[in-house]
Design an enzyme around this catalytic site. Structure first.
Site, PDB file in Angstrom:
ATOM      1  CB  SER B  45      -0.921  -0.006   1.224  1.00 36.21           C
ATOM      2  OG  SER B  45      -1.985   0.896   1.001  1.00 36.21           O
ATOM      3  CD  GLU B  46      -1.132   3.834  -3.075  1.00 38.62           C
ATOM      4  OE1 GLU B  46      -1.041   2.596  -3.021  1.00 38.62           O
ATOM      5  OE2 GLU B  46      -2.127   4.431  -3.543  1.00 38.62           O
ATOM      6  CG  ASN B  47      -0.617   3.941   3.438  1.00 38.80           C
ATOM      7  OD1 ASN B  47      -0.701   2.954   2.715  1.00 38.80           O
ATOM      8  ND2 ASN B  47      -0.989   3.934   4.693  1.00 38.80           N
TER       9      ASN B  47
END
Lengths: 237, 217
Positions: B45-47
């Site tokens: 997840s890019e966060n």
């Protein structure tokens, strides 16, 4: 400067003025510098440019600065959770520079690292690339993006020490580390501030050299934006 | 015809053992529910998390642990956390094997639009522009038509672009299509859907082979 410890947000935000450009860590409401934001609201500084991945929600995070019309311009990648934001943007009261998330992170990192510009494939052929230099490398097209320039970075960490070293927790890390040392002054607020020597040097995420002021924050709300859960196996209903 | 879960279930078949996978918001998030138990996959997840697990049990939510959709999550053994710059090093550096994301429009040359409706809705691109500009293997998950019944598979996107010539495969409620030089190649039909229905719902160039099998879910 190795003397960094300050008493509270009020002391940490000395020198903040209207018209300045700030970086603010956090992803959604996760890992945002709650104490610094409250102090900015209290100070009432206006005409701010805020670099932050998101814009908070209507009544929390950066949404508080938007409510008080303190922000002139936002630089963000995603602003979908804030009705007041959308209203101010569509009415033209608020200037918004939407930036791809990876580009936003790298513009911070470049500022931190003393690199004035870089090439990224993100946004090539879209309106994000309009007016920007493009160049081909190895048969693929890239857009030149420039490092941010900011007056203050406000970041939030889990643990810190009086030498300014920081450790983040979970996905509250997000943009916080890349904003450290990316502005003229970096203000770190931490949930727990310890004497230098208390943290294992092997476990430090951001060395204190990137932090100018550090304080232990108070009253963290840590709101959850989308509370999603699953049922325990065997539980009824 | 498939519902959103059906689309996710079909896409889950594209997820192979050992893959690192980035799932976008919406239908793509549902894909995780249908990945076979006997293969190992790590979700990014890019966060800033690799090795994302299911939603937490009630009472175990952690405000410091969310996905890119801001939902509370858990991690699985082998998980790691990292900052946003390193996260996009994974994405731009093509270390992620498969990217699944939603779209408002896809053109038959692989262009995608999913971040803005001028004058109406401006939520932003989030990480989508970085993902589509970098990933080698992109699957779009979306309904074949919009709420007004208009095709979302077009000759040319009408909305502001997210990326150019980047989509490889599209899975909709009606069909599985591959983006080729000649347009959308119809690979599979959804259960109970005819080639004619797909033709009617597709405005972009559609290449129909002699036989088009029905999807196996």
């Amino acid at each position: 400067m190795i003397h960094k410890e300050v008493a509270n947000a009020k002391e940490a935000l000395q020198g903040v003025a209207s018209g300045m450009t700030f970086m603010l860590g956090g992803f959604g409401l996760c890992g945002i510098p709650e104490n610094a934001i409250s102090e900015l609201v209290r100070l009432g500084v206006k005409d701010l440019t805020c670099i932050s991945n998101n814009a908070g929600v209507d009544d929390f995070g950066l949404g508080l600065l938007l409510q008080g019309r303190q922000v002139r311009k936002m630089v963000s990648s995603y602003v979908g959770e804030n009705d007041e934001f959308e209203r101010q943007m569509l009415s033209g009261e608020l200037e918004v520079e939407l930036t791809p998330q990876g580009t936003l992170a790298e513009k911070c990192r470049a500022a931190q690292a003393g690199i004035p510009a870089f090439y990224t494939p993100a946004g090539f052929g879209t309106e994000v690339a309009e007016g920007k230099e493009t160049r081909e490398f190895n048969g693929k097209m890239y857009v030149m993006e420039q490092a941010f320039r900011a007056d203050f970075s406000f970041v939030k960490a889990w643990k810190g020490d009086t030498a300014g070293n920081l450790i983040f927790k979970g996905t509250a890390r997000n943009f916080n580390p890349v904003m450290c040392g990316a502005a003229a002054i970096t203000v770190a607020e931490v949930e727990e501030l310890l004497p230098a020597g208390s943290l294992d040097p092997n476990q430090i995420h951001i060395p204190g050299i990137f932090v100018q002021r550090i304080f232990e924050g108070t009253g963290y709300e840590k709101r959850i934006e989308q509370r999603t859960v699953r049922k325990r196996p065997g539980s009824n209903g | 015809m498939l519902d959103k879960n059906g689309i996710a279930q079909r896409i889950a078949k594209e997820v192979k053992d050992g893959y690192y996978v980035n799932l976008g918001i919406g239908i793509p998030t549902l894909v995780a529910n249908f990945v076979r138990d006997d293969i190992q996959v790590e979700f990014q997840s890019e966060n800033g998390v690799l090795g994302m697990g299911p939603f937490p049990f009630e009472g175990e939510e952690d405000a410091d642990l969310i996905n890119a959709g801001k939902q509370t999550i858990t991690t699985l053994p082998g998980a790691s956390f990292f900052d946003s710059a390193l996260s996009f090093s994974m994405i731009r550096g093509q270390h992620v094997d498969l990217t699944i994301l939603g779209a408002m429009e896809v053109a038959d040359n692989g262009d995608i639009a999913n971040w803005k409706i001028p004058g109406k809705m401006v939520k932003g691109m989030g990480g989508a522009m970085d993902l589509v500009a970098s990933a080698e293997n992109i699957i779009v998950a979306m309904m074949h038509t919009n709420k007004a019944g208009q095709s979302k598979l077009l000759k040319q996107c009408t909305l502001p672009l997210t990326g150019v010539g980047c989509v490889r495969k599209v899975v909709t409620n009606l069909a599985v299509l591959e983006v080729t030089d000649d347009g959308f190649l119809l690979l599979e039909r959804a259960p109970g859907v005819s080639v004619d229905e797909i033709r009617k719902a597709t405005l972009g160039r559609l290449v129909v082979p002699d036989t088009v099998p029905e999807m196996q879910l």
